[in-house]
Design an enzyme around this catalytic site. Structure first.
Site, PDB file in Angstrom:
ATOM      1  N   ASP A 259       0.817  -1.203   0.000  1.00 47.54           N
ATOM      2  CA  ASP A 259       0.000   0.000   0.000  1.00 47.54           C
ATOM      3  C   ASP A 259       0.856   1.260   0.000  1.00 47.54           C
ATOM      4  O   ASP A 259       1.830   1.369   0.767  1.00 47.54           O
ATOM      5  CB  ASP A 259      -0.904  -0.014   1.242  1.00 47.54           C
ATOM      6  CG  ASP A 259      -1.717   1.251   1.395  1.00 47.54           C
ATOM      7  OD1 ASP A 259      -2.625   1.454   0.569  1.00 47.54           O
ATOM      8  OD2 ASP A 259      -1.438   2.037   2.319  1.00 47.54           O
ATOM      9  N   GLU A 292       1.133  -0.053  -4.933  1.00 44.01           N
ATOM     10  CA  GLU A 292       0.361   1.169  -5.131  1.00 44.01           C
ATOM     11  C   GLU A 292       1.364   2.301  -4.974  1.00 44.01           C
ATOM     12  O   GLU A 292       2.040   2.396  -3.950  1.00 44.01           O
ATOM     13  CB  GLU A 292      -0.753   1.322  -4.103  1.00 44.01           C
ATOM     14  CG  GLU A 292      -1.531   2.618  -4.316  1.00 44.01           C
ATOM     15  CD  GLU A 292      -2.374   3.015  -3.117  1.00 44.01           C
ATOM     16  OE1 GLU A 292      -3.316   3.809  -3.305  1.00 44.01           O
ATOM     17  OE2 GLU A 292      -2.077   2.562  -1.995  1.00 44.01           O
TER      18      GLU A 292
END
Length: 595
Positions: A259, A292
């Site tokens: 993330d 990401e």
């Protein structure tokens, strides 16, 4: 007693045999540390060089324990493998070998076969409930599920990005063994399993590291969540890399999605993680590492990582489908079709281009294959970060959404679906937590303040309508309940497209290269790729409400058309509104004949 050097210590409790456990804690700010066992016994830990404390003692699997810091505070193990209660409660000694795997021969799937289905375990009912849903996903054509973060968080409801104990699977979802059974069952069905992990920050409730290991963080650098994690320090770096290895080796996950790595101010850490993961995975086993990364660092995709979530592609599609241009969609307000075309032919839309803040964003990505990018129409962020969590089924014309789905599932990027996409789910996916007291109020108010820049919420009284993240009703509203009148039709479309993908496209994906994308009109384009077998894939897409002219090419083989009469119009030199035509031209032999 034999001692371990700091370089060989692993964070947390490691079961040595049926009766003995080795405890290790990096606590450079502490003078004394002891292990407080659930049976009332207090065992002093031995100080080690570089701020470590360690002890081996009688303690079987299932035992509760905490660390006592300087006789002043008792804290859970930051590397707890399971919690006996919530994040403030005692940790549990876990036997990583207790679960008996049924599908040990599973070696994963090649990355180009991935069709990913992102899901939140909590709203689906926990590990066992998700396990029951797997056969239906296989029948649909999904080849991998991606679980939103599972690290133990405060309370029983959370997206998972507020986790504070990264090694402990969330107890409200089930036990570590039930999580392993979920992964095991998926493997038996041919499904890979990806886990979303958060290595850029800790949540605001339940993290005690500042009390005894303040150097875990660096005050000279800050992220949106506070002081940055100091990855320059080996114990800190190992804390996260060992965590990644635990998920991949002990739980046999097939991949990780990291993330928001743009908030990790140390690219060397990411390369180190990828290198050590690749070294630890046995030859022949497929493990996927995805990112990401708002910074669009294409270089990382050649340094051990397989792919990146392509937010640029999503944002361009979202603007074309909905007309929304506020907040981060403002970067795609002027030329969304040209930006989508750039994504299809080069990967990222922003490759050093100037964004709305006047800053250059991204790196050149045209040299990367389409499979280095994960494309999606929706995900947890793009739905849940809306004030009311609306899905595209409520924001876009249904025919346009179906045409975009054709591009998603028959294009050569790796497709990702969000739970409910395949049944035209109408319920929202809202931002939810279960914080208490002052933190709950701060999160509630912070959530509403996030939307102050939106015209619809410029007035404070309007922002009061935004659902309270801490309310049980907010969580309950996010639980999927497919609409019977649309579910079957939408599911049939997804199933048909994925059958075509697996039969026609997947075998030809390795070696695929983009040949270019041409804007036909605002909202319409033609994109072409040379597939690995030499054949030419062409997708003509019109997301506008108007017919557009185009130049037909030869008589290629039709893979799919939407709506049913689109091909006939295509042959006449135009595309109807909200349409997609997918065709392939077979490779030619040297003598000009098709093989």
């Amino acid at each position: 007693m034999p001692s371990s050097t700091p370089s060989t210590l692993r964070h947390g409790a490691v079961l040595l045999d049926a009766e003995h456990t080795r405890f290790a804690l990096w606590a450079p700010d502490a003078r004394q540390v002891s292990v407080e066992l659930g049976n009332g016994q207090s065992v002093p830990m031995l100080p080690q060089p570089e701020g470590w404390f360690m002890i081996q003692t009688n303690c079987p699997a299932g035992s509760q324990y905490r660390f006592n810091i300087d006789g002043q505070i008792q804290v859970p193990d930051p590397a707890s493998r399971a919690q006996g209660g919530d994040v403030h409660g005692p940790s549990l000694v876990v036997d990583p070998h207790a679960y008996r795997w049924q599908h040990r021969q599973w070696c994963g799937r090649p990355w180009h076969e991935a069709v990913i289905y992102e899901m939140h375990v909590g709203v689906l009912g926990g590990y066992q409930a998700v396990q029951q849903k797997l056969p239906a996903l296989v029948e649909l054509g999904v080849t991998a599920i991606e679980l939103m973060p599972l690290a133990e968080f405060p309370g029983a409801r959370n997206w998972g990005y507020d986790g504070v104990l990264p090694y402990a699977p969330e107890a409200s979802y089930g036990t570590p063994e039930q999580l392993k059974a979920l992964v095991d069952t998926a493997h038996g069905l041919g499904l890979a399993v990806i886990l979303d992990v958060v290595y850029n920050h800790f949540g605001p409730d339940g993290n005690y590291l500042q009390r005894y290991a303040s150097s875990f963080f660096r005050e000279d650098r800050h992220t949106p969540w506070g002081a940055a994690i100091d990855f320059r320090r080996r114990p800190v770096r190992d804390f996260f890399i060992d965590n990644a290895l635990m998920w991949l080796l002990d739980y046999r996950f097939d991949g990780l999605r990291l993330d928001a790595v743009h908030a990790i101010d140390d690219p060397d850490f990411l390369e180190d993680l990828a290198r050590r993961v690749r070294q630890a995975i046995p030859a022949g086993r497929h493990v996927w590492l995805n990112l990401e990364n708002e910074a669009n660092q294409a270089s990382l995709l050649q340094r051990g990582f397989d792919a990146q979530w392509n937010d640029d592609g999503h944002n361009a599609l979202h603007v074309l489908l909905t007309g929304e241009t506020e907040a981060y969609y403002a970067d795609f307000a002027e030329q969304p079709t040209r930006q989508l075309a750039r994504c299809l032919e080069q990967g990222f839309a922003f490759q050093g281009h100037i964004n709305r803040h006047g800053q250059r964003r991204g790196e050149p990505s045209a040299h990367l294959p389409p499979s280095a990018f994960v494309l999606f129409l929706q995900n947890h962020d793009q739905i849940g970060n809306r004030a009311f969590g609306e899905r595209l089924t409520q924001l876009a014309p249904s025919q346009a959404l179906q045409a975009a789905t054709v591009l998603l599932l028959l294009g050569p990027m790796i497709p990702l679906l969000f739970m409910g996409d395949e049944v035209a789910a109408q319920e929202p996916f809202l931002f939810f937590t279960s914080h208490q007291g002052e933190l709950a109020e701060a999160v509630r108010q912070g959530r509403r303040d996030e939307f102050a820049a939106f015209s619809a919420f410029a007035d404070a009284t309007q922002r009061q309508r935004i659902p309270d993240p801490n309310a049980l009703a907010t969580f309950q509203a996010s639980c999927p309940r497919p609409s019977p009148d649309q579910a079957d039709t939408t599911r049939a479309l997804y199933r048909e497209l994925l059958q075509i993908r697996h039969r026609e496209l997947v075998p030809r994906l390795p070696g695929t290269r983009a040949l270019g994308a041409e804007v036909l009109a605002e909202g319409a384009l033609t994109a072409r790729w040379r597939l690995g077998d030499g054949s030419l894939l062409r997708i003509d897409l019109n997301l506008s409400a108007h017919r557009v002219e185009l130049q037909p090419a030869g008589d290629p083989q039709l893979w799919f058309q939407h709506p049913p009469q689109a091909l006939e119009h295509w042959r006449q030199g135009w595309l109807p509104a909200f349409s997609a035509v997918v065709q392939v031209e077979q490779p030619t032999a040297p003598d000009g004949e098709r093989p």
